[in-house]
Design a protein around this motif. Structure first.
Motif, PDB file in Angstrom:
ATOM      1  N   ASP A 164       0.837  -1.214   0.000  1.00 33.33           N
ATOM      2  CA  ASP A 164       0.000   0.000   0.000  1.00 33.33           C
ATOM      3  C   ASP A 164       0.869   1.259   0.000  1.00 33.33           C
ATOM      4  OD1 ASP A 164       0.896  -0.078   2.614  1.00 33.33           O
ATOM      5  OD2 ASP A 164      -1.078  -0.348   3.521  1.00 33.33           O
ATOM      6  N   ALA A 165       2.178   1.101  -0.024  1.00 30.82           N
ATOM      7  CA  ALA A 165       3.104   2.242  -0.152  1.00 30.82           C
ATOM      8  C   ALA A 165       3.729   2.200  -1.539  1.00 30.82           C
ATOM      9  CB  ALA A 165       4.190   2.169   0.904  1.00 30.82           C
TER      10      ALA A 165
ATOM     11  N   ALA B  32       6.793  -3.738  -4.615  1.00 30.51           N
ATOM     12  CA  ALA B  32       6.345  -2.759  -5.605  1.00 30.51           C
ATOM     13  C   ALA B  32       5.153  -1.990  -5.072  1.00 30.51           C
ATOM     14  CB  ALA B  32       5.987  -3.465  -6.910  1.00 30.51           C
ATOM     15  N   GLY B  33       4.917  -0.822  -5.691  1.00 27.99           N
ATOM     16  CA  GLY B  33       3.818   0.043  -5.258  1.00 27.99           C
ATOM     17  C   GLY B  33       2.520  -0.269  -5.994  1.00 27.99           C
ATOM     18  N   PRO B  34       1.428   0.356  -5.559  1.00 33.42           N
ATOM     19  CA  PRO B  34       0.119   0.077  -6.154  1.00 33.42           C
ATOM     20  C   PRO B  34      -0.260   0.974  -7.329  1.00 33.42           C
ATOM     21  CG  PRO B  34      -0.155   1.406  -4.189  1.00 33.42           C
ATOM     22  CD  PRO B  34       1.329   1.239  -4.384  1.00 33.42           C
ATOM     23  N   THR B  35       0.621   1.920  -7.747  1.00 31.42           N
ATOM     24  CA  THR B  35       0.220   2.858  -8.802  1.00 31.42           C
ATOM     25  C   THR B  35       0.296   2.205 -10.187  1.00 31.42           C
ATOM     26  OG1 THR B  35       2.433   3.711  -9.289  1.00 31.42           O
ATOM     27  CG2 THR B  35       1.250   4.745  -7.456  1.00 31.42           C
TER      28      THR B  35
ATOM     29  N   ASN C 164      -1.995   9.394  -8.994  1.00 31.70           N
ATOM     30  CA  ASN C 164      -2.984   8.296  -9.041  1.00 31.70           C
ATOM     31  C   ASN C 164      -4.068   8.424  -7.982  1.00 31.70           C
ATOM     32  OD1 ASN C 164      -1.768   5.076 -10.254  1.00 31.70           O
ATOM     33  ND2 ASN C 164      -1.477   7.075 -11.117  1.00 31.70           N
ATOM     34  N   GLY C 165      -4.095   9.578  -7.291  1.00 30.04           N
ATOM     35  CA  GLY C 165      -5.062   9.682  -6.200  1.00 30.04           C
ATOM     36  C   GLY C 165      -4.664   8.865  -4.985  1.00 30.04           C
ATOM     37  N   MET C 166      -3.367   8.615  -4.864  1.00 25.47           N
ATOM     38  CA  MET C 166      -2.879   7.897  -3.667  1.00 25.47           C
ATOM     39  C   MET C 166      -3.002   8.818  -2.454  1.00 25.47           C
ATOM     40  SD  MET C 166      -1.634   4.874  -4.126  1.00 25.47           S
ATOM     41  CE  MET C 166      -2.452   4.253  -5.585  1.00 25.47           C
TER      42      MET C 166
ATOM     43  N   PHE D 256      -4.148  13.081   6.692  1.00 22.73           N
ATOM     44  CA  PHE D 256      -4.509  13.576   5.357  1.00 22.73           C
ATOM     45  C   PHE D 256      -5.705  12.812   4.832  1.00 22.73           C
ATOM     46  CE2 PHE D 256       0.154  14.110   5.698  1.00 22.73           C
ATOM     47  CZ  PHE D 256       0.226  15.488   5.546  1.00 22.73           C
ATOM     48  N   GLY D 257      -6.422  13.451   3.928  1.00 19.22           N
ATOM     49  CA  GLY D 257      -7.575  12.783   3.343  1.00 19.22           C
ATOM     50  C   GLY D 257      -7.829  13.261   1.935  1.00 19.22           C
ATOM     51  N   TYR D 258      -8.989  12.941   1.440  1.00 16.90           N
ATOM     52  CA  TYR D 258      -9.391  13.269   0.076  1.00 16.90           C
ATOM     53  C   TYR D 258      -9.290  14.771  -0.198  1.00 16.90           C
ATOM     54  CZ  TYR D 258     -12.506  13.915  -3.916  1.00 16.90           C
ATOM     55  OH  TYR D 258     -13.037  14.297  -5.109  1.00 16.90           O
ATOM     56  N   GLU D 259      -9.644  15.593   0.803  1.00 17.43           N
ATOM     57  CA  GLU D 259      -9.624  17.049   0.606  1.00 17.43           C
ATOM     58  C   GLU D 259      -8.223  17.552   0.266  1.00 17.43           C
ATOM     59  OE1 GLU D 259     -11.998  19.105   0.093  1.00 17.43           O
ATOM     60  OE2 GLU D 259     -13.413  17.461   0.373  1.00 17.43           O
TER      61      GLU D 259
END
Ligand SMILES: Cc1ncc(COP(=O)(O)O)c(C=O)c1O
Length: 402
Positions: free
Chosen positions: A290-291, A325-328, A367-369, A389-392
């Motif tokens: 997840d990183a 590996a990362g999730p992007t 990627n909106g990570m 931190f969040g979506y905002e």
């Protein structure tokens, strides 16, 4: 000067991260207060022994919640731009604020002078344009020089002495453009040429500085030797550094500044992540975390380097090999190949070391990570959340939402 994985994670003092960090939402950064204090003490003792002044280069580490801790150890902060300068002034304001930027902007220079004590110019042209203003506001003025002495191998993008570099005034440019009036503006000279290097390279660099610019140094009040000194790393040659500082002090009567970033927060942070999936394609199973290297540890791709991982070996032949590996969507969002003492499965923790530097101040939301939260591991080994931190945070950087 190779450092072992055990040394990188020595701040955990043998505690099992699976237990210590079990409740943390991942990915998240954890800044280790005790390790930071250890580095700060080492730098404070160096300053005391030598009489040099040590600044925090905020580009590497600017988690200002820890500035009160560093305030007692350092002479101030170094900034690369307006916001870092303001942060240094606001959060470590009783101390000196130094600024170096490759080129200053007309529209924010006056504001910059509200924060800066020392202002370093990159070229005679910049000095000509802004020097009078800086002097009128009572600032200590410097020029960055380029001693044209490359001491690094491998990391070309980190070598300000590489041919054609835009960083620092070469002797040739000095001779062409530095009038007596411009030299008269100068209180000091600045050079920054190193990256994760030992003191022998600094000594070599100082020889080049003396050869090219030595005749001007007796007229200066200070000499700033930049960053890139791996002072707090095991095996660093402190005696050589101290000798080099003393040489400058005694030869030219200058006050010596160092502005390390990495050395201040070396091995003082972790990135806690978990395995999302393990997939097979070829010889090495791929653990998707997840990183992300691209978002959360960008220097892994930019520098590039392979970060240390708790209880894993960088030699994939020594256990169960995995590619982390990362999730992007970036095909190259790969952190590296490691071997683990056990098989990895979804939900397992993977802990990266030396993650306080060039991470929290350099990450992004590609990627909106989500940006990982930042936690403090205090001296009593209690975990305290510093940011959330969040979506905002992602959305605010992209538009107004009319
Ligand atoms: C002018 C200057 N000073 C200080 C530093 C800090 O270097 P480090 O974090 O490698 O010690 C840098 C890094 O790029 C720099 O450009």
């Amino acid at each position: 000067m190779e450092i072992t994985t055990a040394q990188v994670f020595s701040g955990l003092a043998g505690q099992d991260p699976d237990v210590l960090f079990s409740a943390l939402p991942t990915p998240c950064y954890v800044i280790d207060e005790k390790q930071l204090e250890r580095n700060g003490t080492c730098l404070a003792e160096l300053a005391k022994r030598t009489g040099c002044k040590v600044l925090l280069a905020q580009k590497a580490f600017s988690n200002f919640d820890f500035y009160p801790l560093l305030d007692g150890c350092l002479a101030g902060t170094e900034a690369s731009g307006l916001y870092e300068a303001r942060l240094g002034k606001e959060e470590m304001g009783g101390r000196e604020v130094h600024v170096f930027c490759a080129a200053y902007r007309e529209d924010s220079f006056e504001e910059l002078l509200d924060y800066a004590d020392h202002i370093v110019f990159n070229s005679p042209g910049q000095l000509r344009r802004f020097g009078t203003k800086a002097k009128q506001r009572g600032k200590s003025v410097g020029l960055r020089i380029n001693p044209e002495c490359s001491t690094q191998e491998g990391h070309g993008i980190y070598d300000p002495c590489a041919p054609g570099s835009r960083l620092g005034t070469t002797r040739e440019l000095w001779d062409r453009e530095m009038t007596e009036e411009l030299v008269g503006f100068l209180d000091g000279l600045h050079f920054h040429t190193l990256c994760e290097q030992n003191a022998d390279d600094l000594a070599r660099t100082l020889e080049a500085v003396e050869k090219r610019f030595g005749e001007f140094l007796p007229r200066m009040k200070w000499l700033n030797m930049g960053g890139g000194h791996h002072i707090t790393k095991v095996g660093y040659d402190l005696a050589c550094l101290e000798k080099t500082i003393a040489y400058a002090q005694n030869t030219w009567g200058v006050e010596v500044y160092l502005e390390p970033g990495e050395a201040v927060a070396l091995n003082a942070g972790y990135l806690v992540s978990r395995v999302l999936d393990v997939i097979e394609n070829g010889a090495v199973p791929i653990a998707i975390l997840d990183a992300s290297a691209a978002c959360h540890m960008p220097d892994v791709l930019e520098m590039p380097y392979q970060p240390p991982v708790y209880c894993a070996d960088a030699d994939p032949a020594r256990g169960y090999p995995y590619r982390l590996a990362g999730p992007t969507c970036l095909a190259g969002d790969v952190i590296g190949d490691y071997s683990f003492p056990r098989r990895l499965k979804g939900g397992d923790m993977v802990l990266f070391g030396d993650m306080a530097i060039y991470t929290t101040c350099k990450n992004n939301t590609f990627n909106g990570m989500p940006l990982p939260d930042i936690w403090k591991l205090d001296k009593e080994k209690q975990l305290v959340r510093l940011t959330q931190f969040g979506y905002e945070d992602f959305k605010r950087r992209l538009g107004k939402g009319i």
